[in-house]
Design a protein around this motif. Structure first.
Motif, PDB file in Angstrom:
ATOM      1  N   ALA A 186      58.258  55.033 -14.344  1.00  0.00           N
ATOM      2  CA  ALA A 186      59.573  54.708 -13.777  1.00  0.00           C
ATOM      3  C   ALA A 186      59.943  55.643 -12.636  1.00  0.00           C
ATOM      4  O   ALA A 186      60.606  55.237 -11.672  1.00  0.00           O
ATOM      5  CB  ALA A 186      60.634  54.770 -14.872  1.00  0.00           C
ATOM      6  N   ALA A 187      59.520  56.912 -12.728  1.00  0.00           N
ATOM      7  CA  ALA A 187      59.918  57.905 -11.723  1.00  0.00           C
ATOM      8  C   ALA A 187      59.285  57.635 -10.360  1.00  0.00           C
ATOM      9  O   ALA A 187      59.912  57.905  -9.327  1.00  0.00           O
ATOM     10  CB  ALA A 187      59.546  59.311 -12.203  1.00  0.00           C
ATOM     11  N   ASP A 188      58.061  57.115 -10.337  1.00  0.00           N
ATOM     12  CA  ASP A 188      57.358  56.915  -9.070  1.00  0.00           C
ATOM     13  C   ASP A 188      58.133  56.046  -8.081  1.00  0.00           C
ATOM     14  O   ASP A 188      58.380  56.460  -6.944  1.00  0.00           O
ATOM     15  CB  ASP A 188      55.968  56.326  -9.319  1.00  0.00           C
ATOM     16  N   PRO A 189      58.507  54.807  -8.431  1.00  0.00           N
ATOM     17  CA  PRO A 189      59.225  53.988  -7.449  1.00  0.00           C
ATOM     18  C   PRO A 189      60.612  54.531  -7.110  1.00  0.00           C
ATOM     19  O   PRO A 189      61.096  54.332  -5.988  1.00  0.00           O
ATOM     20  CB  PRO A 189      59.322  52.608  -8.122  1.00  0.00           C
ATOM     21  N   ILE A 190      61.254  55.217  -8.056  1.00  0.00           N
ATOM     22  CA  ILE A 190      62.558  55.813  -7.754  1.00  0.00           C
ATOM     23  C   ILE A 190      62.407  56.887  -6.683  1.00  0.00           C
ATOM     24  O   ILE A 190      63.138  56.907  -5.685  1.00  0.00           O
ATOM     25  CB  ILE A 190      63.185  56.407  -9.038  1.00  0.00           C
ATOM     26  N   LEU A 240      58.005  53.725  -0.896  1.00  0.00           N
ATOM     27  CA  LEU A 240      58.076  52.791  -2.010  1.00  0.00           C
ATOM     28  C   LEU A 240      56.740  52.081  -2.206  1.00  0.00           C
ATOM     29  O   LEU A 240      56.299  51.863  -3.337  1.00  0.00           O
ATOM     30  CB  LEU A 240      59.187  51.771  -1.763  1.00  0.00           C
ATOM     31  N   PHE A 241      56.070  51.742  -1.099  1.00  0.00           N
ATOM     32  CA  PHE A 241      54.767  51.081  -1.205  1.00  0.00           C
ATOM     33  C   PHE A 241      53.750  51.980  -1.903  1.00  0.00           C
ATOM     34  O   PHE A 241      52.975  51.530  -2.752  1.00  0.00           O
ATOM     35  CB  PHE A 241      54.251  50.696   0.190  1.00  0.00           C
ATOM     36  N   PHE A 242      53.724  53.268  -1.538  1.00  0.00           N
ATOM     37  CA  PHE A 242      52.774  54.180  -2.177  1.00  0.00           C
ATOM     38  C   PHE A 242      53.125  54.424  -3.632  1.00  0.00           C
ATOM     39  O   PHE A 242      52.240  54.643  -4.463  1.00  0.00           O
ATOM     40  CB  PHE A 242      52.688  55.498  -1.403  1.00  0.00           C
ATOM     41  N   SER A 243      54.416  54.388  -3.964  1.00  0.00           N
ATOM     42  CA  SER A 243      54.794  54.560  -5.367  1.00  0.00           C
ATOM     43  C   SER A 243      54.340  53.368  -6.196  1.00  0.00           C
ATOM     44  O   SER A 243      53.902  53.521  -7.340  1.00  0.00           O
ATOM     45  CB  SER A 243      56.312  54.750  -5.493  1.00  0.00           C
ATOM     46  N   VAL A 244      54.431  52.174  -5.622  1.00  0.00           N
ATOM     47  CA  VAL A 244      53.938  50.984  -6.316  1.00  0.00           C
ATOM     48  C   VAL A 244      52.426  51.055  -6.469  1.00  0.00           C
ATOM     49  O   VAL A 244      51.865  50.744  -7.526  1.00  0.00           O
ATOM     50  CB  VAL A 244      54.354  49.707  -5.551  1.00  0.00           C
ATOM     51  N   PHE A 245      51.746  51.515  -5.409  1.00  0.00           N
ATOM     52  CA  PHE A 245      50.293  51.636  -5.476  1.00  0.00           C
ATOM     53  C   PHE A 245      49.874  52.649  -6.543  1.00  0.00           C
ATOM     54  O   PHE A 245      48.847  52.484  -7.200  1.00  0.00           O
ATOM     55  CB  PHE A 245      49.748  52.065  -4.109  1.00  0.00           C
ATOM     56  N   ALA A 246      50.687  53.689  -6.733  1.00  0.00           N
ATOM     57  CA  ALA A 246      50.359  54.711  -7.736  1.00  0.00           C
ATOM     58  C   ALA A 246      50.366  54.139  -9.151  1.00  0.00           C
ATOM     59  O   ALA A 246      49.765  54.723 -10.057  1.00  0.00           O
ATOM     60  CB  ALA A 246      51.342  55.874  -7.640  1.00  0.00           C
ATOM     61  N   LEU A 247      51.022  53.000  -9.343  1.00  0.00           N
ATOM     62  CA  LEU A 247      51.047  52.398 -10.677  1.00  0.00           C
ATOM     63  C   LEU A 247      49.657  52.015 -11.159  1.00  0.00           C
ATOM     64  O   LEU A 247      49.385  52.018 -12.356  1.00  0.00           O
ATOM     65  CB  LEU A 247      51.946  51.159 -10.673  1.00  0.00           C
ATOM     66  N   SER A 248      48.780  51.697 -10.208  1.00  0.00           N
ATOM     67  CA  SER A 248      47.440  51.262 -10.609  1.00  0.00           C
ATOM     68  C   SER A 248      46.677  52.375 -11.315  1.00  0.00           C
ATOM     69  O   SER A 248      45.866  52.120 -12.207  1.00  0.00           O
ATOM     70  CB  SER A 248      46.651  50.773  -9.387  1.00  0.00           C
ATOM     71  N   ALA A 249      46.943  53.649 -10.919  1.00  0.00           N
ATOM     72  CA  ALA A 249      46.268  54.766 -11.560  1.00  0.00           C
ATOM     73  C   ALA A 249      46.727  54.954 -13.000  1.00  0.00           C
ATOM     74  O   ALA A 249      46.051  55.636 -13.784  1.00  0.00           O
ATOM     75  CB  ALA A 249      46.520  56.049 -10.770  1.00  0.00           C
ATOM     76  N   LYS A 250      47.854  54.357 -13.358  1.00  0.00           N
ATOM     77  CA  LYS A 250      48.392  54.478 -14.707  1.00  0.00           C
ATOM     78  C   LYS A 250      48.167  53.205 -15.515  1.00  0.00           C
ATOM     79  O   LYS A 250      47.940  53.266 -16.720  1.00  0.00           O
ATOM     80  CB  LYS A 250      49.876  54.817 -14.636  1.00  0.00           C
ATOM     81  N   LEU A 251      48.194  52.074 -14.839  1.00  0.00           N
ATOM     82  CA  LEU A 251      47.944  50.813 -15.527  1.00  0.00           C
ATOM     83  C   LEU A 251      46.456  50.607 -15.783  1.00  0.00           C
ATOM     84  O   LEU A 251      46.068  50.094 -16.833  1.00  0.00           O
ATOM     85  CB  LEU A 251      48.483  49.646 -14.697  1.00  0.00           C
ATOM     86  N   GLY A 252      45.619  51.016 -14.815  1.00  0.00           N
ATOM     87  CA  GLY A 252      44.182  50.797 -14.934  1.00  0.00           C
ATOM     88  C   GLY A 252      43.564  51.412 -16.176  1.00  0.00           C
ATOM     89  O   GLY A 252      42.875  50.727 -16.946  1.00  0.00           O
ATOM     90  N   PRO A 253      43.781  52.730 -16.430  1.00  0.00           N
ATOM     91  CA  PRO A 253      43.200  53.328 -17.634  1.00  0.00           C
ATOM     92  C   PRO A 253      43.684  52.683 -18.922  1.00  0.00           C
ATOM     93  O   PRO A 253      42.899  52.490 -19.866  1.00  0.00           O
ATOM     94  CB  PRO A 253      43.651  54.797 -17.538  1.00  0.00           C
ATOM     95  N   ALA A 254      44.972  52.348 -18.976  1.00  0.00           N
ATOM     96  CA  ALA A 254      45.490  51.695 -20.185  1.00  0.00           C
ATOM     97  C   ALA A 254      44.802  50.353 -20.403  1.00  0.00           C
ATOM     98  O   ALA A 254      44.442  49.990 -21.529  1.00  0.00           O
ATOM     99  CB  ALA A 254      47.002  51.509 -20.072  1.00  0.00           C
ATOM    100  N   LEU A 255      44.594  49.624 -19.307  1.00  0.00           N
ATOM    101  CA  LEU A 255      43.938  48.320 -19.394  1.00  0.00           C
ATOM    102  C   LEU A 255      42.475  48.464 -19.797  1.00  0.00           C
ATOM    103  O   LEU A 255      41.982  47.758 -20.690  1.00  0.00           O
ATOM    104  CB  LEU A 255      44.048  47.607 -18.037  1.00  0.00           C
ATOM    105  N   GLY A 256      41.763  49.402 -19.149  1.00  0.00           N
ATOM    106  CA  GLY A 256      40.335  49.564 -19.425  1.00  0.00           C
ATOM    107  C   GLY A 256      40.060  50.015 -20.850  1.00  0.00           C
ATOM    108  O   GLY A 256      39.256  49.406 -21.570  1.00  0.00           O
ATOM    109  N   ILE A 257      40.733  51.088 -21.287  1.00  0.00           N
ATOM    110  CA  ILE A 257      40.524  51.599 -22.636  1.00  0.00           C
ATOM    111  C   ILE A 257      41.060  50.622 -23.674  1.00  0.00           C
ATOM    112  O   ILE A 257      40.476  50.447 -24.752  1.00  0.00           O
ATOM    113  CB  ILE A 257      41.196  52.976 -22.795  1.00  0.00           C
TER     114      ILE A 257
END
Length: 478
Positions: free
Chosen positions: A85-89, A385-402
């Motif tokens: 939540a903090a990233d896009p804010i 804001l665009f880079f904060s949205v892009f940073a979500l992939s680094a957090k969503l990806g591991p959760a999805l993969g594992i």
């Protein structure tokens, strides 16, 4: 703000137009390697903090301070939601910030101080004060400081150069310093284990000391290496966060980049999550369980400059596709590795290191180009804001993969221990090899039709510069 004229962008242009784009920004001053290294140095402590946060902190707080695993798990889960939540804010607020010091610099300075303070409290906890509430409060500050440094510095990196290949160069330096930070936090505990194995407290303090010692100089270097480029838009009209987020998530090129990076990161997390199981239980090489991971990161340090050169020569989209297909081939080749076959496994690990992050690097470099197209279309600069949205992939990806890989091998009968049936071990091998390979292939298909090549981006920059000259702000790089 009135919407700017929108230049349609297409991947196919004639030769004359493409040649013209090569010289579109010939007046832009080259960025010196020394300054780029200084600017990117903040990636060393930031990247170095992530691995011990997952490997050492939960175990130590449970074994040394007596916190329950259930409480630690809940705290880290809630902390991760706060981190997301903090990233896009932070990204949205840094886009709106107007100070005489710039937009990004105040956030990085304050975030660095907060990150340093919370790191000291996290890695050097006073035993008498450690409770679940203590850990939760420190993690809250830690993730906030991390976001305040990482998101504005990523956005600033995208603004250092208006040149298509210049942005690849900036991101490559960030990736190189990030790899060095990750390598250091892998090597230091490994060395400690040779002299004082099992000393978890000292291991945590060693990593914490590395983060704090590298944070102070790198923060100063990042803040002073460059002046922030002048704004190329009039003061922004205030919009609700929900409205801005809706506009961002309707940006199809950004969604394409975000989806590709999420899938790539998911594939990488499958490999990272299963490599110890594969080395120990399938290959029968427990002594190489950590060594293979370390070997991959050692050669990964060379990956950033290598792929920066490739991207400059053939373009970001083409380099991303090349890197993803190379990684898919390397992972498929793991099917030909059999128990005891160490030479081929080492060769593939080295190849994996040399191609490591190739797609992530190019996709990150694309974000600033996408933000330019968005600004031309809407009149708003939302790079942060665009880079904060892009940073979500680094957090969503591991959760999805594992979240996919571990249940899948468990369903196939594999258990982390001796006595696995041959069928279960084969299932482990196929998930370890084909899971990442499939992810890289899917990412290739997603990015295949990405529309912003060098010629198209040059047109967008010319239109933005023309508008900037009309309103009297200009776009000269300082």
């Amino acid at each position: 703000m009135a919407t700017l004229p929108y230049a349609e962008y297409h991947p196919g242009r004639d030769a004359a137009r493409s040649d013209e784009s090569q010289h579109a920004h010939i007046g832009e001053k080259p960025l010196s390697p020394l300054r780029l290294a200084g600017f990117a140095s903040i990636a060393v402590p930031i990247a170095g903090a992530g691995l011990p946060l997952a490997l050492f902190v939960p175990q130590l707080y449970a074994s040394e301070f007596g916190l329950s695993l259930a409480a630690i798990g809940l705290i880290f889960l809630v902390g991760r939601f706060w981190d997301v939540a903090a990233d896009p804010i932070v990204g949205a607020l840094s886009d709106r910030t107007r100070t005489r010091f710039g937009r990004r610099r105040p956030w990085i300075a304050l975030g660095g101080l907060l990150f340093g303070l919370s790191s000291a409290l996290l890695f050097f906890p006073p035993a008498a004060l450690v409770t679940p509430a203590y850990l939760a409060a420190v993690l809250f500050l830690f993730y906030l400081g991390w976001s305040m440094v990482e998101i504005p510095s990523s956005a600033w990196a995208g603004e250092l150069s208006a040149h298509y290949h210049g942005r690849t160069r900036v991101v490559a330096w960030q990736a190189l310093l990030r790899s060095i930070g990750l390598l250091a936090v892998l090597v230091l505990p490994t060395i400690l284990d040779q002299f004082d194995p099992g000393n978890g407290t000292l291991k945590l303090q060693l990593v914490g000391g590395f983060i704090l010692l590298t944070l102070a100089p790198s923060l100063v270097l990042t803040l002073i290496s460059f002046r922030e480029p002048p704004l190329t838009e009039t003061p922004p009209v205030r919009q609700s966060f929900a409205r801005a987020a809706a506009l961002v998530f309707s940006d199809r090129p950004l969604l394409r980049v975000l989806a590709a990076d999420t899938i790539v990161t998911a594939g990488q997390s499958i490999r990272a999550g299963l490599i110890v199981f594969f080395a120990v239980w399938y290959m029968g090489l427990p002594a190489w369980a950590s060594g293979l991971y370390l070997l991959q990161f050692i050669f990964g340090v060379a990956a950033a400059p290598l792929w920066q050169r490739i991207g400059t020569r053939i373009g970001k989209r083409e380099a991303a596709i090349t890197g993803e297909l190379a990684q898919a081939a390397i992972n498929i080749a793991l099917l030909f590795v059999f128990p005891g076959g160490l030479p081929l496994l080492i060769a593939l690990t080295i190849a994996q290191g040399l191609s490591q992050g190739s797609g992530n690097l190019m996709l990150r470099a694309m974000v600033a180009d996408v933000a330019d197209a968005h600004r031309l279309r809407t009149g708003h600069d939302r790079t942060g804001l665009f880079f904060s949205v892009f940073a979500l992939s680094a957090k969503l990806g591991p959760a999805l993969g594992i979240g996919i890989a571990l249940p899948l091998i468990a369903w196939a009968g594999f258990r982390a221990g001796p006595g696995n049936a041959p069928e279960a071990l084969e299932a482990l091998k196929y998930v370890f090899a084909l899971g990442p390979a499939l992810a890289h292939i899917i990412a290739t298909l997603i990015i295949w039709r990405f529309p912003l090549n060098e010629a198209a981006h040059a047109e967008i920059r010319r239109a933005l510069e023309h508008h900037a000259q009309k309103v009297g702000t200009g776009f000269s790089q300082k």
